[in-house]
Design a protein around this motif. Structure first.
Motif, PDB file in Angstrom:
ATOM      1  N   VAL A  55      21.364  -3.302  19.223  1.00  0.00           N
ATOM      2  CA  VAL A  55      19.972  -2.869  19.058  1.00  0.00           C
ATOM      3  C   VAL A  55      19.790  -1.474  19.637  1.00  0.00           C
ATOM      4  N   VAL A  56      19.241  -0.565  18.842  1.00  0.00           N
ATOM      5  CA  VAL A  56      18.944   0.762  19.349  1.00  0.00           C
ATOM      6  C   VAL A  56      17.450   0.933  19.609  1.00  0.00           C
ATOM      7  N   GLU A  57      16.618   0.169  18.915  1.00  0.00           N
ATOM      8  CA  GLU A  57      15.165   0.258  19.107  1.00  0.00           C
ATOM      9  C   GLU A  57      14.555  -1.120  18.868  1.00  0.00           C
ATOM     10  N   PRO A  58      14.207  -1.852  19.948  1.00  0.00           N
ATOM     11  CA  PRO A  58      13.574  -3.163  19.758  1.00  0.00           C
ATOM     12  C   PRO A  58      12.128  -3.000  19.303  1.00  0.00           C
ATOM     13  N   LEU A  59      11.699  -3.872  18.405  1.00  0.00           N
ATOM     14  CA  LEU A  59      10.321  -3.881  17.897  1.00  0.00           C
ATOM     15  C   LEU A  59       9.726  -5.272  18.094  1.00  0.00           C
ATOM     16  N   TYR A  60       9.988  -5.855  19.261  1.00  0.00           N
ATOM     17  CA  TYR A  60       9.729  -7.269  19.463  1.00  0.00           C
ATOM     18  C   TYR A  60       8.247  -7.609  19.507  1.00  0.00           C
ATOM     19  N   GLU A  61       7.444  -6.806  20.166  1.00  0.00           N
ATOM     20  CA  GLU A  61       6.018  -7.126  20.237  1.00  0.00           C
ATOM     21  C   GLU A  61       5.372  -7.018  18.854  1.00  0.00           C
ATOM     22  N   GLN A  62       5.734  -5.973  18.120  1.00  0.00           N
ATOM     23  CA  GLN A  62       5.235  -5.831  16.752  1.00  0.00           C
ATOM     24  C   GLN A  62       5.664  -7.017  15.902  1.00  0.00           C
ATOM     25  N   ALA A  63       6.926  -7.433  16.066  1.00  0.00           N
ATOM     26  CA  ALA A  63       7.446  -8.557  15.281  1.00  0.00           C
ATOM     27  C   ALA A  63       6.675  -9.840  15.602  1.00  0.00           C
ATOM     28  N   ARG A  64       6.356 -10.043  16.878  1.00  0.00           N
ATOM     29  CA  ARG A  64       5.608 -11.251  17.250  1.00  0.00           C
ATOM     30  C   ARG A  64       4.217 -11.241  16.615  1.00  0.00           C
ATOM     31  N   ARG A  65       3.562 -10.081  16.595  1.00  0.00           N
ATOM     32  CA  ARG A  65       2.231 -10.015  15.977  1.00  0.00           C
ATOM     33  C   ARG A  65       2.309 -10.330  14.488  1.00  0.00           C
ATOM     34  N   HIS A  66       3.310  -9.781  13.807  1.00  0.00           N
ATOM     35  CA  HIS A  66       3.459 -10.047  12.375  1.00  0.00           C
ATOM     36  C   HIS A  66       3.824 -11.507  12.124  1.00  0.00           C
ATOM     37  N   ALA A  67       4.622 -12.080  13.029  1.00  0.00           N
ATOM     38  CA  ALA A  67       4.984 -13.498  12.885  1.00  0.00           C
ATOM     39  C   ALA A  67       3.753 -14.385  13.059  1.00  0.00           C
ATOM     40  N   ALA A 125       6.043  -5.722   2.214  1.00  0.00           N
ATOM     41  CA  ALA A 125       5.121  -6.234   1.201  1.00  0.00           C
ATOM     42  C   ALA A 125       5.494  -7.648   0.772  1.00  0.00           C
ATOM     43  N   ALA A 126       6.788  -7.980   0.872  1.00  0.00           N
ATOM     44  CA  ALA A 126       7.257  -9.330   0.537  1.00  0.00           C
ATOM     45  C   ALA A 126       7.070 -10.298   1.693  1.00  0.00           C
ATOM     46  N   GLY A 127       6.555  -9.802   2.833  1.00  0.00           N
ATOM     47  CA  GLY A 127       6.265 -10.672   3.966  1.00  0.00           C
ATOM     48  C   GLY A 127       7.293 -10.682   5.067  1.00  0.00           C
ATOM     49  N   ALA A 128       8.387  -9.914   4.926  1.00  0.00           N
ATOM     50  CA  ALA A 128       9.436  -9.902   5.942  1.00  0.00           C
ATOM     51  C   ALA A 128       8.922  -9.298   7.245  1.00  0.00           C
ATOM     52  N   VAL A 129       9.494  -9.746   8.358  1.00  0.00           N
ATOM     53  CA  VAL A 129       9.112  -9.298   9.698  1.00  0.00           C
ATOM     54  C   VAL A 129      10.243  -8.465  10.280  1.00  0.00           C
ATOM     55  N   VAL A 130       9.998  -7.189  10.526  1.00  0.00           N
ATOM     56  CA  VAL A 130      11.015  -6.293  11.081  1.00  0.00           C
ATOM     57  C   VAL A 130      11.124  -6.538  12.578  1.00  0.00           C
ATOM     58  N   THR A 131      12.341  -6.830  13.060  1.00  0.00           N
ATOM     59  CA  THR A 131      12.532  -7.174  14.472  1.00  0.00           C
ATOM     60  C   THR A 131      13.099  -6.031  15.305  1.00  0.00           C
ATOM     61  N   CYS A 132      13.906  -5.139  14.703  1.00  0.00           N
ATOM     62  CA  CYS A 132      14.512  -4.062  15.477  1.00  0.00           C
ATOM     63  C   CYS A 132      15.188  -3.063  14.556  1.00  0.00           C
ATOM     64  N   LYS A 133      15.543  -1.901  15.121  1.00  0.00           N
ATOM     65  CA  LYS A 133      16.456  -0.946  14.485  1.00  0.00           C
ATOM     66  C   LYS A 133      17.847  -1.195  15.074  1.00  0.00           C
ATOM     67  N   THR A 134      18.862  -1.153  14.232  1.00  0.00           N
ATOM     68  CA  THR A 134      20.219  -1.470  14.673  1.00  0.00           C
ATOM     69  C   THR A 134      21.090  -0.222  14.778  1.00  0.00           C
ATOM     70  N   THR A 135      22.135  -0.335  15.572  1.00  0.00           N
ATOM     71  CA  THR A 135      22.995   0.800  15.904  1.00  0.00           C
ATOM     72  C   THR A 135      23.801   1.289  14.710  1.00  0.00           C
ATOM     73  N   THR A 136      24.107   2.584  14.754  1.00  0.00           N
ATOM     74  CA  THR A 136      24.956   3.224  13.758  1.00  0.00           C
ATOM     75  C   THR A 136      25.697   4.361  14.429  1.00  0.00           C
ATOM     76  N   CYS A 137      26.692   4.904  13.769  1.00  0.00           N
ATOM     77  CA  CYS A 137      27.371   6.083  14.296  1.00  0.00           C
ATOM     78  C   CYS A 137      26.538   7.329  14.019  1.00  0.00           C
ATOM     79  N   GLU A 138      26.973   8.461  14.535  1.00  0.00           N
ATOM     80  CA  GLU A 138      26.220   9.697  14.371  1.00  0.00           C
ATOM     81  C   GLU A 138      26.136  10.093  12.906  1.00  0.00           C
TER      82      GLU A 138
END
Length: 483
Positions: A55-67, A125-138
């Motif tokens: 995980v590079v950027e957690p979006l947990y509080e936002q995800a809980r609200r959308h859930a 728009a399809a209802g999915a809940v974004v939970t985080c941004k994930t790691t990648t290389c440069e």
């Protein structure tokens, strides 16, 4: 695989392991809610991140609200969209509005996009809940997920090995049971390589089928990069791709097509002609990969396919003469406005790739595009005599974490940057749809992948083959132990 009992009970920490299809059935039956699932996914992400760095950027509080909103919709009998309340992770090269998009690059530390990428908008728009941004290389330049921004991403099957990349955080999280859906990108194999290394399903769609605008940063691999789904089941990927695919005028490469629906029903492959190449006529391949590939061909034949060992031969100089002049020039162009000071904290290997890209001339680039056309012609001829091509996904299994790659396979020297993945990037050069399915393990317990390639816009055929293979040789019920 199902972790839901007939009474609707689910063991502690098992909700995060359910497929999207199982989650939707559970919501519909009232066995659990999106809040239950997202809470479990967040707990799993935290646990796996502490070991694998995903995980590079957690979006947990936002995800809980959308859930919570999705749970109310399900309770009222009006779920919002075909993925209502289903968690999804987003690779950090893909924009999420208001969320930092570093893309593994120190130079992007302060960048926060104002708009969602088209795929993120469509999944939301399809209802999915974004939970985080994930790691990648440069900037997605290599086939691991290690970066100066997030450090080393590890393989949940063996923590001393790489997850692969550049969608490595997305894949490692998926393999370790952190939700059913992930968005990845693939410029030279960045969905398929980590999916092979970690034992999940990943598909790179036809070039232009899934739009990249308005958010894909940086615009490296401009003529090579695809966005696609990473999942544990073929059916989940089929559902997800149907939502992601379709024209977006903001992307000049987006195909003017829409209305896609894909099925992943396992069945006989009778009548299907499958061309098989273990080395594309030139590649060095580890003996354990060769053996697993042969076993996979037996499985396909048992499913009814007519398997043809094909003599498809790719130019042995394709990496240096075709891919690098295109890929590295496009990488260099992506940072053409950056100064030496901007790139001061970049990885030495990344700077070397940028420097090499700057050294190619316009003539070098155009000549490489001619050779790219020759490769496309080879595939056109192949698909006159076969419906599907299968190869190994990668020529090796996961190597040491924190390294660029291997420099030899079975005694043959290879380029440590891209030479050990000789099956992935030819499909990017041709723009073909290609997927990887798990097809076994090596002696160290590391996953091995089978690549399935179809003609342009042949995703339905890929799902047909992958679903049959999945039914004959299931993988979704196997989990790494990273306790």
């Amino acid at each position: 695989m199902t972790l839901v009992t007939e009474e609707g009970g689910v063991a502690v920490n098992d909700l995060a392991r359910l497929s999207a299809g199982e989650l939707l059935r559970g919501y519909r039956a009232g066995h659990f809610t999106p809040v239950d699932v997202v809470d479990d996914v967040i707990a799993s992400l935290k646990r796996v991140d502490s070991r694998c760095n995903v995980v590079v950027e957690p979006l947990y509080e936002q995800a809980r609200r959308h859930a919570e909103a999705a749970a109310l919709d399900w309770a009222a009998g009006r779920p919002h969209g075909p993925l209502a309340g289903v968690p999804v992770t987003i690779k950090d090269l893909v924009f999420v509005a208001g969320v930092p998009a570093r893309g593994g690059a120190p130079a992007n530390q302060g960048f926060v996009p104002k708009a969602d990428a088209a795929v993120v908008s469509r999944l939301r728009a399809a209802g999915a809940v974004v939970t985080c941004k994930t790691t990648t290389c440069e900037s997605g330049y290599k086939l691991t997920a290690d970066s100066p921004v997030s450090g080393i991403t590890r393989n949940p099957w063996r923590l001393d090995r790489t997850s692969g990349g550049s969608s490595g955080g997305a894949v490692a999280a998926m393999a370790a049971g952190c939700g059913p859906l992930a968005v990845g990108t693939d410029g030279v194999g960045s969905i398929r390589v980590p999916s092979s290394f970690c034992g999940v399903f990943g598909i790179k769609p036809t070039f232009g089928l899934v739009p990249r605008s308005p958010g894909f940063s940086p615009p490296s691999w401009g003529s090579l990069a695809h966005t696609g789904p990473i999942t544990r089941t073929v059916a989940d990927a089929a559902l997800m791709l149907g939502i992601m695919a379709g024209h977006d005028a903001r992307d000049g490469s987006s195909l003017p097509l829409s209305g896609f629906t894909y099925e992943a029903n396992p069945g006989s492959l009778a009548g299907l002609r499958v061309a098989a190449s273990v080395d594309l006529g030139y590649a060095a391949v580890d003996p354990e990969i060769r053996a697993a590939f042969d076993r996979a061909l037996d499985t396909l034949a048992n499913c009814g396919a007519a398997v043809i060992v094909d003599g498809l031969e790719v130019d042995p100089g394709i990496l240096d003469r075709t891919l690098k002049p295109i890929a590295l020039t496009e990488q260099a162009a992506a940072v053409s406005g950056r100064s030496a000071a901007d790139l001061a904290d970049s990885e030495p290997d990344y700077l070397a790739a940028i420097d090499q890209g700057r050294r190619y001339s316009g003539t070098d680039y155009i000549e490489a595009t001619y050779r790219r056309g020759d490769l496309r012609a080879k595939f056109l001829a192949l698909f006159d005599r076969a419906d599907i091509l299968v190869t190994p996904t990668v020529a090796v299994t996961a190597f040491a974490a924190g390294t660029l790659g291997v420099d030899a396979i079975d005694g043959r020297p290879v380029d440590p940057h891209l030479g050990w993945s000789p099956f992935s990037w030819p499909m990017n050069l041709a723009g073909l749809p290609a997927a990887t399915v798990p097809c076994g393990f090596d002696r160290d317990g590391l996953p091995i992948g089978l690549q399935i390639v179809a003609p342009w816009l042949g995703e339905a055929a890929i799902f047909r083959v992958a679903a049959a293979f999945e039914a004959a040789q299931p993988w979704a019920g196997r989990w790494p132990d990273i306790a």
